[in-house]
Design an enzyme around this catalytic site. Structure first.
Site, PDB file in Angstrom:
ATOM      1  N   GLY A 163      -5.934  -0.744  -3.843  1.00 28.72           N
ATOM      2  CA  GLY A 163      -5.453   0.204  -2.852  1.00 28.72           C
ATOM      3  C   GLY A 163      -5.766   1.640  -3.220  1.00 28.72           C
ATOM      4  N   GLU A 175       3.598  -1.754   9.133  1.00 26.42           N
ATOM      5  CA  GLU A 175       3.052  -2.764  10.018  1.00 26.42           C
ATOM      6  C   GLU A 175       4.222  -3.492  10.673  1.00 26.42           C
ATOM      7  OE1 GLU A 175      -0.828  -4.583   8.698  1.00 26.42           O
ATOM      8  OE2 GLU A 175       0.084  -4.214   6.741  1.00 26.42           O
ATOM      9  N   ASN A 221      -3.504 -14.448   0.269  1.00 27.61           N
ATOM     10  CA  ASN A 221      -2.269 -15.235   0.202  1.00 27.61           C
ATOM     11  C   ASN A 221      -1.723 -15.628   1.576  1.00 27.61           C
ATOM     12  OD1 ASN A 221      -1.687 -12.467   0.600  1.00 27.61           O
ATOM     13  ND2 ASN A 221       0.389 -12.719  -0.196  1.00 27.61           N
ATOM     14  N   GLU A 257      -0.467  -1.603   2.251  1.00 32.80           N
ATOM     15  CA  GLU A 257       0.641  -2.497   1.887  1.00 32.80           C
ATOM     16  C   GLU A 257       0.247  -3.134   0.568  1.00 32.80           C
ATOM     17  OE1 GLU A 257       2.474  -5.486   0.899  1.00 32.80           O
ATOM     18  OE2 GLU A 257       1.760  -6.542   2.685  1.00 32.80           O
ATOM     19  N   CYS A 303       3.543 -10.708  -1.714  1.00 32.77           N
ATOM     20  CA  CYS A 303       3.805  -9.352  -2.186  1.00 32.77           C
ATOM     21  C   CYS A 303       5.295  -9.040  -2.170  1.00 32.77           C
ATOM     22  CB  CYS A 303       3.037  -8.346  -1.350  1.00 32.77           C
ATOM     23  SG  CYS A 303       3.369  -8.476   0.417  1.00 32.77           S
TER      24      CYS A 303
END
Length: 492
Positions: free
Chosen positions: A244, A472, A163, A261, A295
């Site tokens: 994940g 991050e 994305n 994430e 997200c």
């Protein structure tokens, strides 16, 4: 690259076709190629190498050699110089990078340009941090000296989503390189090209061979061997919760560090005293930027009952005016990334209709009005769903806003926290005390007040609960790629 030529159907030239390993483009070991699709037309526009475990081994070996012999020993000021030069080169190549990004993932060209500029800013920011990464001293008794130093973790693997390809690549690579780590990146198979082009620009900026490597291909053939590789020291993953979880399990065998994430179902809390224009603009952008494929998208509108009717009437009216089209024509609203994802988004709304949901606007598959092509889903708003509804609890990752009505601020807080996710939340109110009180109580990694997506590379980003862990961006993101060594010495 000429936009009009591309829209006229002329071949796209100048794209890399191999992996980027040890400072150059190389053919994949299997010789196989994969198609890359233009979501705005639903057609193939290029091909790229289909990697496998052999290619991963070569990339990791290159990264390990470069880490041990060159990059960890490179002075921090020299690393900073290279990252600053990379930022300059990204800006100099902004148009080309944005066109490729739009072709790969579909987003409007202006959004892609913003992502490219954000990538440049990431390298600029972490260039400034290279020579400020310093440890501490400890107050030990007389006759002892105690101090700590930050050391790079080693070879880092980066699993990049489709994305925000160039943005996510940059926000992981820049701090890793700044800390003295080397990199093996695996872009999503839907969007491989800007990661490859970025690696090439880093070499042009002076990055030594092997410090940044990119292997393209599927998650099964490239991602899996990368996350289980015994010579990878850290995995940074951005993507779905399910994937994940698999990454965590894979990394556990080698006790590999991970930063995750993951998904989100983020609430936008709108209270009666909000600034009307500011809030309408914010809510609209929070869900319909990048066709909702974010997200951290504000996919739940938690709104006080006192303004619910009037606000939704205006929001629906503005939603209906959004222009739809191919990203290179720079519309306000672009396609979703793939046919598979289009079917997934449509499935959520089809099931909601079966449950009796009221669709205030949108709710159907559509196409580019100029060509009749592409993978588009109408900007959609669904009225007043209960807390246990699928549209409230599950991440759709598309242009669908679900409304929840709150009786007051306390009820809004309850609704906001009623989710397994905890990535971000938005708050719109002119009462700053109320805003800060809500911010302290909402369980999310980042809170936006009176401007959704506020902040930038300076602000740490990451989730709680099922949205993952680790951070991050910001200086916290730099520390994610460091290990702390403590030294205690008897000196007297």
């Amino acid at each position: 690259m000429n936009i009009q030529d591309i829209l006229a159907g002329k071949p796209v030239t100048g794209l890399p076709m191999g992996h980027y390993i040890d400072g150059c483009f190389v053919q994949g070991s299997s010789g196989r190629m994969m198609d890359s699709f233009d979501p705005g037309r639903g057609t193939v526009f290029a091909q790229f190498a289909a990697g496998n475990a052999t290619d991963v081994d070569a990339a990791v070996a290159s990264a390990r050699e470069a880490f041990e012999t060159v990059w960890r020993k490179t002075p921090a000021a020299e690393r900073a110089r290279i990252l600053l030069k990379a930022a300059e080169l990204i800006r100099a190549n902004a148009k080309r990078l944005a066109i490729v990004e739009t072709l790969d993932c579909g987003k409007p060209l202006n959004e892609a340009l913003g992502d490219v500029n954000g990538a440049a800013r990431s390298f600029e920011y972490y260039a400034g941090a290279c020579d400020k990464l310093q440890g501490d001293t400890f107050p030990l008794p007389h006759g002892y000296l105690g101090y700590s130093v930050y050391e790079p973790v080693g070879v880092t693997a980066h699993i990049i989503p489709w994305n925000f390809p160039i943005s996510t690549t940059a926000r992981g690579l820049a701090p890793a390189l700044a800390a003295g780590c080397t990199v093996v990146a695996k872009p999503a198979e839907q969007t491989p090209f800007t990661a490859l082009l970025l690696a090439e620009l880093l070499s042009e900026a002076g990055l030594p061979d092997g410090v940044c490597n990119v292997v393209t291909g599927t998650g099964a053939e490239v991602g899996a061997p990368l996350t289980t590789h015994p010579h990878v020291d850290q995995v940074t993953f951005t993507g779905s919760v399910v994937t994940g979880q698999k990454v965590m399990r894979s990394a556990a065998d080698n006790i590999t560090r991970v930063v995750l994430e993951l998904g989100g179902k983020s609430p936008v809390v709108v209270l009666n005293d909000c600034d009307w224009e500011q809030t309408l603009t914010g809510v609209l952008g929070a869900i319909f930027e990048n066709a909702g494929q974010i997200c951290s998208a504000g996919s739940r509108l938690v709104i006080e009952r006192g303004i619910r009717d009037r606000f939704l009437e205006e929001l629906v009216a503005r939603t209906k005016t959004l222009t739809i089209g191919h990203g290179l024509r720079d519309p306000q609203f672009g396609p979703v990334n793939s046919q598979e994802h289009l079917s997934k988004v449509a499935g959520f709304i089809d099931r909601a209709r079966e449950r009796g949901a009221e669709i205030l606007t949108g709710g159907a598959i559509t196409a580019d009005p100029e060509t009749g092509q592409g993978w588009f889903y109408e900007p959609t708003i669904v009225a007043d769903r209960p807390c246990d509804d699928e549209l409230v609890q599950e991440e759709i990752f598309g242009p669908v806003l679900t409304v929840q009505v709150a009786e007051d601020a306390a009820h809004a807080l309850e609704l906001a926290n009623d989710s397994k996710y905890g990535l971000v939340a938005g708050i719109y109110t002119q009462d700053i005390s109320n805003a800060l009180s809500l911010a302290s109580e909402i369980d999310a990694g980042q809170i936006y007040i009176n401007e959704y997506f506020a902040g930038g590379i300076e602000v740490p980003f990451g989730g709680n609960k099922f949205s993952g862990f680790g951070r991050e961006k910001g200086l916290e993101g730099l520390k994610s790629y460091c290990k702390v060594k403590s030294v205690a010495a008897r000196i007297g």
